[in-house]
Write an enzyme that holds these catalytic residues in place. Sequence first.
Site, PDB file in Angstrom:
ATOM      1  N   THR A  61      43.824  47.530  43.392  1.00  0.00           N
ATOM      2  CA  THR A  61      43.979  48.168  44.703  1.00  0.00           C
ATOM      3  C   THR A  61      45.400  47.396  45.534  1.00  0.00           C
ATOM      4  O   THR A  61      45.897  48.016  46.233  1.00  0.00           O
ATOM      5  CB  THR A  61      42.721  47.534  45.486  1.00  0.00           C
ATOM      6  N   THR A  70      49.210  30.452  47.804  1.00  0.00           N
ATOM      7  CA  THR A  70      49.122  29.543  46.411  1.00  0.00           C
ATOM      8  C   THR A  70      48.278  30.628  45.326  1.00  0.00           C
ATOM      9  O   THR A  70      47.646  31.324  45.723  1.00  0.00           O
ATOM     10  CB  THR A  70      48.002  28.331  46.589  1.00  0.00           C
ATOM     11  N   CYS A 111      32.830  53.579  42.945  1.00  0.00           N
ATOM     12  CA  CYS A 111      32.930  53.714  44.427  1.00  0.00           C
ATOM     13  C   CYS A 111      32.225  54.743  45.117  1.00  0.00           C
ATOM     14  O   CYS A 111      31.835  54.553  46.160  1.00  0.00           O
ATOM     15  CB  CYS A 111      34.389  53.857  44.877  1.00  0.00           C
TER      16      CYS A 111
HETATM   17  C1  LIG Z   1      39.600  49.827  39.047  1.00  0.00           C
HETATM   18  C2  LIG Z   1      40.928  50.625  39.200  1.00  0.00           C
HETATM   19  C3  LIG Z   1      41.686  50.197  40.534  1.00  0.00           C
HETATM   20  C4  LIG Z   1      41.238  48.954  41.343  1.00  0.00           C
HETATM   21  O1  LIG Z   1      41.538  47.999  40.519  1.00  0.00           O
HETATM   22  P1  LIG Z   1      41.000  46.500  41.188  1.00  0.00           P
HETATM   23  O2  LIG Z   1      41.699  45.553  40.398  1.00  0.00           O
HETATM   24  O3  LIG Z   1      39.375  46.872  41.043  1.00  0.00           O
HETATM   25  O4  LIG Z   1      41.357  46.495  42.661  1.00  0.00           O
HETATM   26  C5  LIG Z   1      42.944  51.178  40.796  1.00  0.00           C
HETATM   27  N1  LIG Z   1      43.068  52.134  40.065  1.00  0.00           N
HETATM   28  C6  LIG Z   1      42.309  52.385  38.950  1.00  0.00           C
HETATM   29  C7  LIG Z   1      42.811  53.795  38.208  1.00  0.00           C
HETATM   30  C8  LIG Z   1      41.215  51.790  38.557  1.00  0.00           C
HETATM   31  O5  LIG Z   1      40.569  52.097  37.498  1.00  0.00           O
END
Ligand SMILES: *Cc1c(COP(=O)(O)O)cnc(C)c1O
Length: 388
Positions: free
Chosen positions: A72, A237, A325
């Site tokens: 994200t 950090t 989600c």
């Molecule tokens: C899981 C996912 C994210 C988000 O990644 P996180 O590390 O959970 O924030 C973004 N894009 C795709 C395609 C994902 O499957």
Amino acid sequence: MREVYLDYSATTPVKKEVLDAMLPYFTQEFGNPSSLYRKGRESRAALEKARKQVADLIGANDREIFFTSGGTESDNWAVKGVAFANKSKGNHIITTKIEHHALLHTCEYLEENGFEVTYLDVDKYGKIDLNDFENAIRDTTILVSIIFANNEIGTIQPIKEIGEITRKRGIIFHTDAVQALGNVDINVNEMNIDLLSMSAHKIYGPKGIGALYVNRKVKLPNFMHGGAQEYKRRAGTENVTGIIGFGKAAELAKESLHEHIKKVTDLRNYFIQSVMEKIDEVTLNGHPTDRLPGNINMTFAYVEGETILLYLDVHGISASSGSACSSSSFQASHVLQAIGIPLENALSSIRFTVGDFTTKEDLDYVVETLMVITDKYRSISPFYKKKG
Ligand SMILES: *Cc1c(COP(=O)(O)O)cnc(C)c1O
């Protein structure tokens, strides 16, 4: 009761080798990588080794890898960064209708801030059309961001071809490769990718750690302001243990890439075939071949997806409807809508994702459970007519 986890696209367990690599850095080797004494230098060395391991998985140089808190954050940094840095050149962004929310909601935020976004349509398999894409490019286009492989239906986009077009037109190309990583052979140079988002917890690494690949020719504003960490681009950090775990997971993914793809593809095909043979009126969503090795997205006509999920859960089976989600709401997923699945079918769709710890016996148990539940709920459906 048997437990079967079929949601590897939501997250994966941390592999033992990964955990073992991380453990010493919680206790004995706890130094701050910015400290100049031995303890600090040892953390620094481990961190830089991990950077190289992640770079190697995508054919990048380690100086082009910047650690973030996950997929994200990488998506946010890439898209907002390019947009705001190139405002004087133009305000147009091209993406697709089937991006992850990390990308879609970032684009919506940019629209509220004066940018124009084209959301490309996809065909019934979830692929963009390269001609549509080229036609969407304007003189003001500053960024193209297209998901490498979709998290719901698994469709893999023609990334190399997209990269050829963006490189020729001098437009920055970002891809969310969170699902593709460790499941597709990725080479950022051969594919002309400028920015690429990654996440550790989808490749048997820990949660809360990811990275953004930034081609050295791309000017991207710094994301966090503060100390000099991550070459001053993302201050704070470092998540040292997370980074080390990510590095180890990336190394394992690279070593076993072809073996993993073969094994998981076989499991996927075994499951699809078995469901199709034993349950009628089931359709596979997404592309028949250009799909993630472990992705199965199916519509079970006349049975509500949420009902199936609850029943599977009672029987120890974890799967997902649409993306994690949106699983708390009953809206049809934007991805299934984009590939033209009618609402009632979209609400009858389940995503199963298999991975390194899945067995055929697990899948047999899931198919048996699915037979029981579809029979049970179809028998009370006024619309369902049993075949034969
Ligand atoms: C899981 C996912 C994210 C988000 O990644 P996180 O590390 O959970 O924030 C973004 N894009 C795709 C395609 C994902 O499957």
